[in-house]
Enzyme design. Sequence first.
Site, PDB file in Angstrom:
ATOM      1  N   LEU A   1     -11.786 -12.401 -15.880  1.00 34.48           N
ATOM      2  CA  LEU A   1     -11.314 -12.954 -14.613  1.00 34.48           C
ATOM      3  C   LEU A   1     -12.433 -12.872 -13.588  1.00 34.48           C
ATOM      4  O   LEU A   1     -12.884 -11.782 -13.231  1.00 34.48           O
ATOM      5  CB  LEU A   1     -10.087 -12.178 -14.130  1.00 34.48           C
TER       6      LEU A   1
ATOM      7  N   ASP B   1     -17.152 -12.939 -18.409  1.00 31.66           N
ATOM      8  CA  ASP B   1     -18.318 -12.236 -17.858  1.00 31.66           C
ATOM      9  C   ASP B   1     -19.382 -11.952 -18.906  1.00 31.66           C
ATOM     10  O   ASP B   1     -20.451 -11.427 -18.595  1.00 31.66           O
ATOM     11  CB  ASP B   1     -17.914 -10.953 -17.127  1.00 31.66           C
TER      12      ASP B   1
ATOM     13  N   ASP C   1       4.877   1.150  -0.425  1.00 35.52           N
ATOM     14  CA  ASP C   1       5.727   1.326   0.758  1.00 35.52           C
ATOM     15  C   ASP C   1       6.948   0.418   0.790  1.00 35.52           C
ATOM     16  O   ASP C   1       7.959   0.752   1.410  1.00 35.52           O
ATOM     17  CB  ASP C   1       4.890   1.116   2.021  1.00 35.52           C
TER      18      ASP C   1
ATOM     19  N   ASP D   1      -3.734  -4.712 -11.047  1.00 42.64           N
ATOM     20  CA  ASP D   1      -3.778  -3.903 -12.269  1.00 42.64           C
ATOM     21  C   ASP D   1      -3.491  -4.802 -13.470  1.00 42.64           C
ATOM     22  O   ASP D   1      -2.430  -5.424 -13.552  1.00 42.64           O
ATOM     23  CB  ASP D   1      -2.735  -2.784 -12.168  1.00 42.64           C
ATOM     24  N   SER D   2      -4.430  -4.873 -14.408  1.00 42.44           N
ATOM     25  CA  SER D   2      -4.258  -5.743 -15.572  1.00 42.44           C
ATOM     26  C   SER D   2      -3.212  -5.160 -16.520  1.00 42.44           C
ATOM     27  O   SER D   2      -2.924  -3.958 -16.493  1.00 42.44           O
ATOM     28  CB  SER D   2      -5.586  -5.911 -16.315  1.00 42.44           C
TER      29      SER D   2
ATOM     30  N   ASP E   1     -12.343  -4.078 -16.854  1.00 41.51           N
ATOM     31  CA  ASP E   1     -11.230  -4.690 -17.574  1.00 41.51           C
ATOM     32  C   ASP E   1      -9.877  -4.233 -17.049  1.00 41.51           C
ATOM     33  O   ASP E   1      -8.886  -4.946 -17.173  1.00 41.51           O
ATOM     34  CB  ASP E   1     -11.322  -4.360 -19.067  1.00 41.51           C
TER      35      ASP E   1
ATOM     36  N   CYS F   1     -19.049  -4.632 -17.365  1.00 44.49           N
ATOM     37  CA  CYS F   1     -17.807  -4.150 -17.981  1.00 44.49           C
ATOM     38  C   CYS F   1     -17.502  -2.711 -17.573  1.00 44.49           C
ATOM     39  O   CYS F   1     -16.336  -2.314 -17.496  1.00 44.49           O
ATOM     40  CB  CYS F   1     -17.911  -4.217 -19.500  1.00 44.49           C
TER      41      CYS F   1
ATOM     42  N   ASN G   1      -3.333  -1.894 -20.290  1.00 39.70           N
ATOM     43  CA  ASN G   1      -2.624  -0.617 -20.519  1.00 39.70           C
ATOM     44  C   ASN G   1      -3.274   0.272 -21.573  1.00 39.70           C
ATOM     45  O   ASN G   1      -2.654   0.671 -22.562  1.00 39.70           O
ATOM     46  CB  ASN G   1      -1.156  -0.882 -20.886  1.00 39.70           C
TER      47      ASN G   1
ATOM     48  N   ASP H   1       0.848  -1.193   0.000  1.00 35.98           N
ATOM     49  CA  ASP H   1       0.000   0.000   0.000  1.00 35.98           C
ATOM     50  C   ASP H   1       0.884   1.245   0.000  1.00 35.98           C
ATOM     51  O   ASP H   1       2.117   1.154  -0.104  1.00 35.98           O
ATOM     52  CB  ASP H   1      -0.966  -0.011   1.188  1.00 35.98           C
TER      53      ASP H   1
ATOM     54  N   HIS I   1     -14.403 -12.473 -23.065  1.00 39.84           N
ATOM     55  CA  HIS I   1     -14.405 -12.428 -21.605  1.00 39.84           C
ATOM     56  C   HIS I   1     -15.458 -13.360 -21.013  1.00 39.84           C
ATOM     57  O   HIS I   1     -16.586 -13.428 -21.514  1.00 39.84           O
ATOM     58  CB  HIS I   1     -14.666 -11.002 -21.117  1.00 39.84           C
TER      59      HIS I   1
END
Length: 662
Positions: free
Chosen positions: A411, A473, A165, A370-371, A351, A644, A374, A155, A471
Amino acid sequence: MPEGRWVRLSTEKPTSTVYVLGTETSLDVCGSAPTGAAAFDVWGTSGLNLFIVHNGEVLKIPCCVTRWPLNSRVEVIVTMDAPSVEVDEDKVRISYYKDKGKTPIAKAVLHLTCVEISLDADTSRSGSVHRNAKDKKNWTWGPEGAGAILLVNCDRDDPETKDVDNKDQKMQSFMDRGDMSLMILTTRGPDDIFEDHQLVLHVSASDTDKVGVFHAQGRKKKLSQHKHVLGSGKLSYLVEHSSGQEENFFYVEALAFPDITFPGLVSFHATLLEATTQELPEAPIFNDTVVFHVAPWIMTPNTLQPVAVYVCSMKDNTAFVADINKLAKKAGCKVIVCPEVENRGDQWIQDEMEIGYTQAPHKSFPVVFDSPRNRGLDGFPFKTVLGPDFGYVTREPVNESVSSLDSFGNLEVSPPVTVKGKEYPLGRVILGTYFPSLHGQKMVKVVRDFLYAQKVQSPIELYSDWLLVGHVDEFMTFVPAPDRKGFRLLLASPCACYKLLKEKEQEGYGDAMMFDGLEEGKQSSVTTILADKSLRSSNEYFQKCIDWNRDILKGELELTEEDIIDIPQLFSYVRGKAIAFFPDMVNMLVLGKYLGIPKPYGPIIDEQCCLEEEVRRLLGPLGLACIFIDDYKTYHLFYGEVHCGTNVRRKPFSFKWWNMTP
């Protein structure tokens, strides 16, 4: 069995050694025996416990036996019960005799100084450190298991810092220290012993990039007195003994989550070194070890209580954001809006990230994964979501190209299940991949490896590459239920949709229009849709793809047909893949009993959308409130839906991950 140490004796002069509380010292009786010796006797001061190993038995030396035969099967063991006050405070004497001789032919005297050295952590997983715990070298799973736990200190407690940290070698704040696990090194005994010996805290070279250790120095232990002593290339640390200070406090942080090359176990050692000569290095005479397991990253299923909903604000989705706010208010959770200046035109927040958590006995906090997609939202998880008691992790592929399957709409995680007697109390991760063949796409290896390495949510791989976006979902989700397993699996179903539309046609509603109220030219009647052979043929194939996954999920989650609800849905065939023909109702937002479902714009019959009415009929008996949200122009036309365009942070499981057996 206590740790043992073999000590050599000398008949030429008295020798001295250190005895560490809780161990056993075995005396080399035979090795120091003079030529001609056939028997020996043992005497010790009152601070010693003397035992004899004779004929395979361990006995406290009885006073009625004066002598023992000198052979390799006889052994003398010494233990002590309390640290010594002075150096060489106690002694043991071995007297050697010839056969039937009455006078000793030689004597070996050993002086002993008892010290206490113990390296301890929260091995009982109670939230506090217990001294002199047993079996600290082993880490075991399950409710009866033992072993300490480390949090990845990922964190950012100080908003002024630029990274997580654990990327520096500083103790940023006492809040930062609260993310770390306490490890205590206890030393008791005469000061002179610790001045003449070295006590070293060390970690293996393979673990130095996995942990960081801070030593709280000084009696007041101010923040400035926390010195970084191990990790990030530092393998060992000489612990200097201060008179009257019996405990040294160390704070330990993990630098990395378990992964393909790191099972998550880290060992720390405290070793006492004895000086030999000036020409030779010190010799180790005692070692204490404690093992930690790094806490995994854990996903949260739809059945857990929502805490906050994330949604992107765009120039044309004001009504959508307002609907999400209304839904979240009903569910009692807050809404966090990512403004357009931050999302940079990228509305697909599901996503971009997955919010899970990590947990130790003393603390738990959420962690955003974080996927590697990008796109416009790329900086949002790190710049905005990461913060005090909110961690961050990512995996970036090096030699792999990123595809749509690497977005985290691909996911999911199931609720807890039991499969063939094996319990998965934290559910099972679900990810989409390609059909078993030589061609197709799948999630990049670094992400898949990371998910598998967490161990506690054994992944299931489904076939999702039949979809244009690809996906999971898009064709499945879970909703809470008051009965059976506590949930239902919802699957998109072309078959169920055709059945419903056929029923409506037979009831005389063949002219009812799909997409009524949308732009001109989009509308299609029930009869027209049923007569479209190309659409039907495509959906027969898409149903087979869903059924393939249905069988996998039934086996991997041990589901029956009663655990599954088919939600009417059709797909269109575009560029060799499937997209939703009308807003995909399975791609919903689940907030407790409140469901934010894409408004399907189905045929209006008796002033009701027949698709909405059917979903209410299927889900209403479970106590679920179906709230339909219009996402047609802002999300559906761009191949996405409500799920989404949103993301949810949920409360962690009440079940503690270390109590399971992977």
